[in-house]
Design a protein around this motif. Structure first.
Motif, mmCIF file in Angstrom:
data_model
loop_
_atom_site.group_PDB
_atom_site.id
_atom_site.type_symbol
_atom_site.label_atom_id
_atom_site.label_comp_id
_atom_site.label_asym_id
_atom_site.label_seq_id
_atom_site.Cartn_x
_atom_site.Cartn_y
_atom_site.Cartn_z
ATOM 1 N N LEU A 1 54.899 54.044 49.983
ATOM 2 C CA LEU A 1 55.504 52.992 49.171
ATOM 3 C C LEU A 1 54.424 52.489 48.226
ATOM 4 N N VAL A 2 54.582 52.740 46.952
ATOM 5 C CA VAL A 2 53.542 52.452 45.968
ATOM 6 C C VAL A 2 53.967 51.259 45.113
ATOM 7 N N VAL A 3 53.101 50.248 45.060
ATOM 8 C CA VAL A 3 53.381 49.033 44.298
ATOM 9 C C VAL A 3 52.197 48.737 43.397
ATOM 10 N N SER A 4 52.486 48.447 42.148
ATOM 11 C CA SER A 4 51.442 48.051 41.199
ATOM 12 C C SER A 4 51.153 46.567 41.351
ATOM 13 N N LEU A 5 49.871 46.228 41.413
ATOM 14 C CA LEU A 5 49.453 44.841 41.632
ATOM 15 C C LEU A 5 48.802 44.289 40.363
ATOM 16 N N PRO A 6 49.427 43.318 39.699
ATOM 17 C CA PRO A 6 48.842 42.724 38.501
ATOM 18 C C PRO A 6 47.509 42.047 38.805
ATOM 19 N N PRO A 7 46.685 41.854 37.790
ATOM 20 C CA PRO A 7 45.376 41.235 38.011
ATOM 21 C C PRO A 7 45.474 39.753 38.332
ATOM 22 N N ALA A 8 44.396 39.241 38.895
ATOM 23 C CA ALA A 8 44.259 37.811 39.153
ATOM 24 C C ALA A 8 43.625 37.147 37.938
ATOM 25 N N SER A 9 43.809 35.822 37.843
ATOM 26 C CA SER A 9 43.235 35.128 36.693
ATOM 27 C C SER A 9 42.668 33.752 37.020
ATOM 28 N N ARG A 10 42.946 33.201 38.205
ATOM 29 C CA ARG A 10 42.524 31.826 38.500
ATOM 30 C C ARG A 10 41.079 31.797 38.983
ATOM 31 N N HIS A 11 40.191 31.454 38.045
ATOM 32 C CA HIS A 11 38.738 31.437 38.252
ATOM 33 C C HIS A 11 38.272 29.993 38.158
ATOM 34 N N PHE A 12 37.380 29.589 39.049
ATOM 35 C CA PHE A 12 36.868 28.216 39.038
ATOM 36 C C PHE A 12 35.599 28.150 38.203
ATOM 37 N N ASP A 13 35.591 27.263 37.204
ATOM 38 C CA ASP A 13 34.487 27.225 36.243
ATOM 39 C C ASP A 13 33.624 25.977 36.357
ATOM 40 N N LEU A 14 33.995 24.998 37.183
ATOM 41 C CA LEU A 14 33.239 23.749 37.257
ATOM 42 C C LEU A 14 32.062 23.865 38.224
ATOM 43 N N PHE A 15 31.051 23.021 38.016
ATOM 44 C CA PHE A 15 29.923 22.897 38.937
ATOM 45 C C PHE A 15 29.255 24.242 39.242
ATOM 46 N N GLY A 16 29.026 25.028 38.228
ATOM 47 C CA GLY A 16 28.425 26.338 38.425
ATOM 48 C C GLY A 16 29.452 27.440 38.533
ATOM 49 N N GLY A 17 30.624 27.102 39.052
ATOM 50 C CA GLY A 17 31.757 28.012 39.033
ATOM 51 C C GLY A 17 31.669 29.183 39.996
ATOM 52 N N ASP A 18 32.751 29.953 40.007
ATOM 53 C CA ASP A 18 32.801 31.180 40.796
ATOM 54 C C ASP A 18 31.959 32.257 40.119
ATOM 55 N N PRO A 19 31.448 33.211 40.887
ATOM 56 C CA PRO A 19 30.718 34.313 40.254
ATOM 57 C C PRO A 19 31.659 35.154 39.392
ATOM 58 N N PRO A 20 31.125 35.827 38.395
ATOM 59 C CA PRO A 20 31.968 36.668 37.535
ATOM 60 C C PRO A 20 32.761 37.677 38.357
ATOM 61 N N GLY A 21 34.044 37.785 38.049
ATOM 62 C CA GLY A 21 34.878 38.751 38.729
ATOM 63 C C GLY A 21 35.538 38.269 40.004
ATOM 64 N N TYR A 22 35.277 37.002 40.393
ATOM 65 C CA TYR A 22 35.924 36.456 41.587
ATOM 66 C C TYR A 22 37.023 35.490 41.170
ATOM 67 N N PHE A 23 38.165 35.570 41.835
ATOM 68 C CA PHE A 23 39.313 34.734 41.530
ATOM 69 C C PHE A 23 39.822 34.147 42.841
ATOM 70 N N TYR A 24 39.769 32.811 42.935
ATOM 71 C CA TYR A 24 40.013 32.205 44.241
ATOM 72 C C TYR A 24 41.492 32.204 44.634
ATOM 73 N N ILE A 25 42.379 32.366 43.681
ATOM 74 C CA ILE A 25 43.773 32.666 43.986
ATOM 75 C C ILE A 25 44.078 34.014 43.356
ATOM 76 N N GLY A 26 44.651 34.909 44.153
ATOM 77 C CA GLY A 26 44.915 36.250 43.667
ATOM 78 C C GLY A 26 46.073 36.295 42.687
ATOM 79 N N GLY A 27 46.356 37.478 42.212
ATOM 80 C CA GLY A 27 47.423 37.679 41.253
ATOM 81 C C GLY A 27 48.801 37.628 41.894
#
Length: 532
Positions: free
Chosen positions: A479-505
């Motif tokens: 069973l093959v399903v395409s998974l769209p990308p994530a976009s919710r990245h935290f940018d305050l107080f130093g923020g999340d590292p590049p490429g990490y999204f704390y809520i997935g797509g």
């Protein structure tokens, strides 16, 4: 938000979701309000405020706040009408009759019972807290807290048997969170508060269970500079010295990042930049002699900004912490998937309905506010409510759960700053009889796929809004399903590292029927996770 890449039928999920024909229409729709059985490991706080939505949610539990200072305003009073509404109806009984169990969060010392009068209302250590709870077999009125808990447990035995004792007692009376301070006593005083509650309540009702004050992990970690948990560490020392018999359950409040739910149970990665994050609460309880105690999540949520309700400036509230309503629907699925595969005994969402408008702080509810507890207008529900119904139907109450992830390389060791950076794609599996629901989502900013070996006779794909489509296996039986990308990245107080999204797509459920109970999970590139 990114649009899904798998075509979904416009038909609704049978018996679950109302018809949805376009994104704009579905944004104003929720599932039907037909009552359904509640899952025992699923809770929805303050469900009595929107009872038709609560009984249709799939939650088996709700939570009430019981304010001691309002239930017993003077020593000789006990307000037996505390749960009675303006029409003279007992709302507690109605909630129970509708099939939801009730946990009470008990807090708030009355001024007459305050050891130190004049403090912030409700925060004082109660008078006589260290007095004996009983004089022989008779409750001792000099221990004001013990006497109250005995009466409360006795009065509501069989209707309300679970008592959370205070709320977030680790938050101090000064600092940025002082408005949430509820307790002026010491850690030793709080342990005594638990011990007295346990002795008194269980004498009145042997079925009573005592839950520790819901604990705000990140505030305590902040106080310890990321190195330690000053309040919890001190509490653990007291428990080691005096015993864990004073409580039955440990409670945590955790917001916003679904990965945190896994990490606080099992512990973050060993290279986590803040040492406190490396040890989970399962290990912490073992170390303090409370390893057999269940852990409950008593509040989870990631609150949205993009709704127009009275007194709420949606654009002005987009502050980097709040998310969209569509993202909240994904959060509801992801957070419950991770929490229930991690091992939490129960998960409570905070809350079913917004506070009265104008909103003072957050859009807490899965449902918009209405003063009528029986209002059945389905347009009040946000997208997260429909997603919550999917949790109740397909995720909670499973007989078998597993988490599998597909990892990505982390040559820069970004996991120091985002413990689950390597978790690129997620697959959480839940069995109910011969039905298996696999919750799948992407944690990266690139489109991906999941290829799950079919194990049943049929399958459907459901998105976070409840739209379904038949799903057929490919030539390799997957069973093959395409998974769209994530976009919710935290940018305050130093923020999340590049490429990490704390809520997935965008999040999907692959629901298969006719799956053997022992069928293995086989998804290309995915590995099962069982701890850190």
């Amino acid at each position: 938000m990114f649009h899904q890449t798998v075509a979904l039928a416009t038909a609704s999920v049978a018996a679950l979701m109302s018809a949805r024909t376009s994104p704009s229409a579905s944004a104003q729709s929720v599932g039907t309000l037909a009552p359904r059985p509640g899952r025992d490991n699923l809770g929805l706080n303050e469900a009595f405020k929107a009872m038709p939505f609560g009984t249709a949610s799939g939650a088996g539990w709700t939570r009430w706040t019981v304010q001691w200072f309002n239930m017993q305003r003077d020593p000789d009073e006990f307000n037996t009408f505390y749960f009675t509404d303006s029409k003279g109806e007992n709302v507690l009984d109605a909630q129970i009759k509708a099939g939801m169990k009730v946990a009470a969060m008990v807090l708030g010392t009355p001024e007459w019972a305050a050891q130190t009068p004049g403090l912030k209302a409700g925060t004082s250590v109660p008078k006589g807290l260290y007095e004996p709870v009983f004089n022989g077999t008779v409750i001792n009125p000099m221990n004001t807290w013990g006497a109250f808990m005995y009466r409360l447990a006795q009065e509501y035995a069989g209707r309300m048997d679970v008592f959370e004792i205070w709320n977030e007692v680790e938050i101090p009376a000064t600092g940025s969170n002082a408005v949430y301070n509820t307790w002026a006593g010491s850690v030793d005083d709080y342990y005594q508060l638990l011990a007295v509650a346990s002795e008194a309540a269980k004498a009145a009702n042997p079925s009573a269970r005592i839950v520790t004050s819901p604990y705000s992990y990140f505030k305590d970690k902040e106080a310890g500079g990321g190195e330690s948990l000053p309040w919890f560490d001190a509490f653990a020392d007291v428990v080691k010295a005096k015993g864990a018999e004073a409580f039955d359950v440990v409670a945590l409040n955790l917001y916003r990042n679904p990965h945190d739910l896994w990490d606080r149970y099992h512990g973050g990665v060993d290279i986590a930049a803040e040492p406190a994050d490396r040890t989970g609460f399962r290990a912490r309880l073992e170390a303090m002699g409370a390893g057999s105690k269940p852990i409950w999540l008593t509040e989870i949520n990631a609150m949205p900004f993009d709704d127009q309700v009275p007194g709420w400036d949606a654009k002005g509230r987009e502050d980097g912490f709040r998310i969209t309503m569509a993202e909240q629907a994904n959060y509801v699925l992801q957070s419950h998937a991770l929490a229930l595969t991690a091992g939490y005994d129960k998960v409570f969402f905070q809350a079913l309905q917004d506070d009265p408008y104008p909103v003072p702080d957050e859009l807490w509810g899965l449902v918009r506010f209405d003063p009528d507890m029986q209002n059945k207008d389905v347009s009040r529900g946000r997208l997260g409510y429909g997603a919550y119904q999917l949790v109740g139907e397909h995720i909670a109450g499973a007989s078998r759960t597993e988490l599998h992830v597909r990892k990505r390389p982390d040559p820069k060791k970004q996991a120091q700053y985002a413990s689950r950076f390597e978790w690129a794609q997620h697959l959480a599996v839940f069995h109910h009889g011969d039905k298996r629901a696999s919750v799948v989502w992407n944690g990266t900013d690139e489109v991906s796929t999941v290829a799950l070996k079919a194990s049943g006779g049929s399958a459907i794909l459901i998105d976070s809004e409840g739209r379904e489509t038949p799903l057929a296996a490919d030539g390799d039986g997957r069973l093959v399903v395409s998974l769209p990308p994530a976009s919710r990245h935290f940018d305050l107080f130093g923020g999340d590292p590049p490429g990490y999204f704390y809520i997935g797509g965008a999040t999907y459920l692959i629901v298969e029927a006719g799956v053997p109970a022992d069928a293995p999970v086989d998804a290309t590139g995915f590995v099962r996770q069982t701890g850190k």
